[in-house]
Design an enzyme around this catalytic site. Structure first.
Site, PDB file in Angstrom:
ATOM      1  N   CYS A 161     106.199   4.052 -28.265  1.00 49.69           N
ATOM      2  CA  CYS A 161     105.106   4.659 -27.511  1.00 49.69           C
ATOM      3  C   CYS A 161     103.928   3.718 -27.403  1.00 49.69           C
ATOM      4  CB  CYS A 161     104.674   5.966 -28.189  1.00 49.69           C
ATOM      5  SG  CYS A 161     103.259   6.746 -27.383  1.00 49.69           S
ATOM      6  N   GLU A 210     111.622   8.789 -26.188  1.00 46.02           N
ATOM      7  CA  GLU A 210     110.616   8.456 -25.169  1.00 46.02           C
ATOM      8  C   GLU A 210     111.210   8.608 -23.770  1.00 46.02           C
ATOM      9  OE1 GLU A 210     107.649   7.920 -24.558  1.00 46.02           O
ATOM     10  OE2 GLU A 210     106.584   7.153 -26.290  1.00 46.02           O
TER      11      GLU A 210
END
Length: 223
Positions: free
Chosen positions: A135, A209
């Protein structure tokens, strides 16, 4: 080769699915459905609340004062900078911060944030930072790629503010610090026996993600 590059090299398919997801390319050319971006942004606000908890955990897990300061800076970047971008963008839809905080959490958001927090609870600071890396560092890489595309930064692109935020110098500096700190932690604490475990954490966090982008993408298709 940096430790982060080694992690990426061990997860090529997962990294490509995440950083080159159709959601990201649609941000760059402005073709992303508003419903997709809105759903993503609301869930990302909830995600950031949980990631702030992860950075608070990183303070606790830090073996040295310098590590604590690094984690505290990340916590401040989330609470005082990144979440404000979401508030400003969502205000255009008439959504207040209270509306965002009360939004029902998506299963993809819960799966990702719980995975990161669990990695941090079970492991040390290095394991937690590996779980956070896709991230924190990945967004900087994605935004840099998107910003180079012809229509990305045009005023007519409704997503140029989002791209500019993550491609801009302040966030790029945050990501660079995170990358350098990850490399430092790896130099201090990694062993050959641990590397496979850390690669597995990185792969799973990267996969989650990509699922987050997919969640938003599907919301646009339903609209």
């Amino acid at each position: 080769m940096s430790f982060f590059e080694r992690l990426k090299n061990e997860a090529p398919a997962e990294w490509r699915a995440y950083t080159e997801h159709p959601f990201t390319d649609a941000l760059a050319d402005g073709s992303l459905a508003e419903a997709a971006f809105r759903h993503y942004l609301v869930q990302d606000y909830l995600f950031l609340i949980e990631f702030a908890r992860a950075y608070a955990l990183a303070v606790y897990k830090s073996p040295e004062l310098a590590d604590m300061r690094e984690a505290a800076a990340g916590l401040s970047a989330i609470l005082d900078v990144e979440m404000n971008l979401h508030v400003k963008l969502c205000a255009g839809w008439g959504l207040s911060p209270d509306d965002l905080e009360r939004a029902p959490p998506a299963s993809e958001m819960l799966a990702y944030t719980r995975y990161v927090l669990d990695a941090g609870m079970r492991g040390d600071l290095l394991a937690l930072k590996v779980a956070l890396a896709p991230c924190v560092i990945g967004y900087a890489e994605i935004a840099t790629r998107l910003a180079s595309k012809p229509q990305a930064m045009a005023a007519a692109n409704p997503y140029h503010v989002w791209i500019a935020e993550y491609a801009g110098a302040p966030y790029q500096e945050v990501a660079a610090h995170a990358r350098a700190h990850l490399d430092d932690l790896a130099e201090r604490y990694i062993t050959p026996a641990r590397e496979a475990e850390l690669i597995a954490i990185f792969r799973e966090a990267t996969r989650l993600e990509a699922d987050f982008w997919e969640m938003g993408w599907r919301a646009g298709l339903r609209d």
